[in-house]
Design a protein around this motif. Sequence first.
Motif, PDB file in Angstrom:
ATOM      1  N   ARG A  49      48.891  32.420  33.489  1.00 34.53           N
ATOM      2  CA  ARG A  49      48.256  31.132  33.265  1.00 34.53           C
ATOM      3  C   ARG A  49      47.205  31.214  32.159  1.00 34.53           C
ATOM      4  NH1 ARG A  49      45.790  30.287  38.151  1.00 34.53           N
ATOM      5  NH2 ARG A  49      47.675  30.453  39.400  1.00 34.53           N
ATOM      6  N   GLY A  50      46.923  32.401  31.669  1.00 36.67           N
ATOM      7  CA  GLY A  50      45.922  32.566  30.612  1.00 36.67           C
ATOM      8  C   GLY A  50      44.568  32.935  31.163  1.00 36.67           C
ATOM      9  N   GLY A  51      44.541  33.444  32.365  1.00 35.87           N
ATOM     10  CA  GLY A  51      43.339  34.058  32.914  1.00 35.87           C
ATOM     11  C   GLY A  51      42.368  33.078  33.517  1.00 35.87           C
ATOM     12  N   PRO A  52      41.194  33.401  33.891  1.00 39.12           N
ATOM     13  CA  PRO A  52      40.802  34.820  33.997  1.00 39.12           C
ATOM     14  C   PRO A  52      41.434  35.497  35.220  1.00 39.12           C
ATOM     15  CG  PRO A  52      39.030  33.388  34.783  1.00 39.12           C
ATOM     16  CD  PRO A  52      40.136  32.475  34.300  1.00 39.12           C
ATOM     17  N   ALA A  53      41.951  36.702  35.002  1.00 38.46           N
ATOM     18  CA  ALA A  53      42.512  37.466  36.119  1.00 38.46           C
ATOM     19  C   ALA A  53      41.474  38.468  36.596  1.00 38.46           C
ATOM     20  CB  ALA A  53      43.782  38.194  35.675  1.00 38.46           C
ATOM     21  N   ARG A  54      41.337  38.581  37.917  1.00 40.77           N
ATOM     22  CA  ARG A  54      40.267  39.457  38.418  1.00 40.77           C
ATOM     23  C   ARG A  54      40.834  40.661  39.160  1.00 40.77           C
ATOM     24  NH1 ARG A  54      37.956  34.461  39.218  1.00 40.77           N
ATOM     25  NH2 ARG A  54      36.118  34.157  37.899  1.00 40.77           N
TER      26      ARG A  54
END
Lengths: 380, 320
Positions: free
Chosen positions: A120-125
Motif C-alpha cells: 500500500r506504500g507504507g508505513p510498514a512497521r
Amino acid sequence: MTLAGSRAGRFLARVGAIAWKEILHIRRDPRTLLLALAMPVVMLLLFGYGVSFDVDRIRLAVSDQDRTEASRRLAQAFTENHEFDPVGGDDADDADTIFRRHRAQAILVIPRGYEKDLARGGPARAQLLLDAADAVTAGQVLNKADAIALSESRRMASAPGISAAPSLQVKVSSRYNPEARSAVFIVPGLAAYLMAISAVLLTALTVAGEWERGSMEQLFASPVSRLEIVLGKLFPYLVVGLIQLLLVLGVGTNVFDVPILGSPLLVILAGVLFLAGMLGQGLLISVLAKNQLVATQAGSLSSLLPSLLLSGMLVPIDNMPAVLRLISRIVPARYMVDALRQILLKGNGFAQVWPDLLAMLVFAVAIVALATARFKRRIA
Amino acid sequence: MNPAHSIEAERLSRRFGSFLAVDDVSFHVEKGEIFGYLGANGAGKSTTIRMLIGLLTPSSGRASVAGHDVASDPEGVKAAIGYMSQKFSLYLDLPVEENLRFFGGAYGLWGKDLQRRADEVLELTGLAEHRKAITGALPGGIRQRLALGSAVLHRPSIVFLDEPTAGVDPEARRSFWRLIRDLSRGGTTVFVTTHYLDEAEYCRRIGLMVDGRLVALDTPAELKRTWVPDRVLLVRGRNLTAGAAALRARPGVRAAEPFGAGLHLRVDPAAWDGAAVRTVLEASGGEGVSVEVAEPTLEDVFLAVVGRGAEAQAAQEVAP
Ligand SMILES: Nc1ncnc2c1ncn2[C@@H]1O[C@H](COP(=O)(O)OP(=O)(O)OP(=O)(O)O)[C@@H](O)[C@H]1O
Ligand SMILES: [Mg+2]
C-alpha cells in the motif's frame, strides 16, 4: 565434657585462633584494607562512564507473524551480513522466556499485514525487542538495527513498482535496562571482578607470608590441621569480600541507579559461593608458590584476566571465539556476573539462577579440596 | 620404649637427594633432662629435630617422642611437645599477648583456661609489663623469651628449642637459660641446639654432631675427660729453661714450650699436678715459680672432636 564436645571445642578454638589472628593482621595493616574497600568505589566511578565494544553475531529470534515473501526478505536482511545469527523462531509473547533463558539477545517481530502495508506504500512497521541487561550489546544492536532498516527501505524504494517514500519503520524496544546504560550493566561485572582480585590476592599473600616468615613450620609443629588453617584463613576474607560486594552494590544503586529487582539474600548467597571459590583459588596458589612475589603474580594473572575478559563483564560471552567461550565455562566470574545480572536487573529468583549457583559451588568445593590436598604438612 | 626416656632415636637417617644430612644417629633423652645438641652450621641439628617432631619423615631408622612413634603417630607427638623453630615465627605485627593467645589457641586452649595460662606464662617469662607492646618493637632477647613462652603455653612434657639464643646478647642469653633451667626443674624435658659452647655447660648431657653423624654424647665433664686427656698448665717464674728441658725428658709430659716469660705445659693429669711440676722446676734452678691449671673447656672438646672427625674422613677417603 564429652570427648566429642572437647574435640569440637578444640577444633573451634584452633579455627577461631587463626581467624582472629588474621583479623588482627588486617587491622594492623589498614592500608591493605582501605585499598580493598576503596578500590571498588573508585573503579565503579571510572567504569561508570562505559566503554563501547564491537559486537558481532547477535543471536536473533525472528517471530514472523506475516509469513509472506516481504517479511522473509526483511528477516534475511538482518541475518545476511552475519551481524545477526538466526535462532529458531519464537512467539513474541514469549519474549521474557527467551531472554531469561538466554536463547536470543534480540527478537525481530514482524506483525501480520506487513506485506500489505508495504504494498500500500507504507508505513510498514516491525519491532525489535532487545535484552538490554547487557548494555554494551544493546547499544550495538540498536545501531545495527537502524542501519539495516534504513538500507532495506532504500532497497525497496529503488525497486520497481513500489512508491519512493521510505516505508519501513523498525521500532526498537529494550527490556530490563530501558536506557541501555552501561553503569547498570557494568556494576554486576565489576562486583565480581573486584571480589575475584582481592579474594585471590589476599589469601595468596597471607599463606605465602606464613611460609616466608617461617611461622608455617611453627604451625605445622602444632596440632593444627590443614583444614583448620584453611578455614581460619578463609573466614575473615570472606567477610571482607562480602563488604566489597555490598559497597559496590551500594554505590551502584545510589549513584548509578542500578536496580535490585531480585532478592538481596540471593545476592549474598551468590557472593558467598563465588568468594569461597576465589579464596580457594588464592589458597591453592599460595600453597604451590610458597613465596609472596610468585604468589602475587600468579594471583593477579589468574584472577584479573579471566574475570575481566572471560566473565562476560566487558565482552559478551556470545561474542567470544568458540575456544574462549569454552574456557569461560570454568571461570566462576562468568557465573557470578550472570547470576548478578539476572537477580539485580531481571529480578530472577532461585528457580532461574540455580545453575549459576551450582556451578560456583562445584568450583569452590573442588578448588578448596585441591588446595587442602596439596597443602603439605611436612616440610620439604 | 624405656619409660624413663622422653626421646629415643634409633639409627635415624635423613637424606635429601643424594646428600645425607643425618647419618645413622642413635640416642635417648631422659625425662626432665636438658639435652644439648651441638654442631657447626649444616651439621644436621635442625634436620634431626624436624624428624623428632614429625615435620620430616626419616629416610630410615625410627624414633619415638613422649611415647609416640614419629613416623606412625606424628599427631600424638605434636600434641605432646612444644617447639621453637630456628627461623622464628612470632607475629611481629601483633602485641605480645596476642602472640601468646594465638599459639595457645593453636593448641586448642580457649576461654578462661587460655587467659590463665597466658597470664602465667607472661609472669614466668617476665613479660607481664610488655603484654600490650607490639612484638616487633621489642629487643631480640625479650622476643626469644616470648617465643619460649609460646612454646610451653600448653604445658608440653618436652620442648625442642632450635638455636633459641642465636644473635642474642650475653645478658639476655643468661636470663634465657635461667628460664630453661626453671622448666627442667619443673619436670619438662628440654632438647636444645646451640652454637654457643659456654651455654652447653648448662646441659646435663651433650650430643656432638659433625657432618650428620653423632660423634660424641655424654655429660660435659665426661666429654672433657675422654676428649681432652691432657691438662694444660701455665707456669710463671724465672730461670725456667733448664727445668723445661728436664720436664720434657720425664714420662707423662707431652709438651713444654716457652710462652711469654713463662712456660706452657701439656701433661697427663693422672701423673702430674701443679706441685709436682713446681718441684721439678725448682730443682733445676727455677725461681718464683707459680703454676696455674687451665681446666679444659667444651671448646677444647669440640676442636678435638672435629679434628677426629676430619681424620676419620681423611682415612675413609684414602681407603679403597
Ligand atoms: N629441605 C632440605 N633440602 C635439601 N637439603 C637440606 C634441606 N634441609 C636441610 N638440608 C641440608 O642438610 C644439611 C643439614 O641441615 P640442618 O638445617 O639440619 O643443619 P643445622 O645443623 O641445623 O645447621 P644450622 O646451624 O645452620 O642451623 C645442610 O647441609 C642443609 O643444607
Ligand atoms: Mg639449624
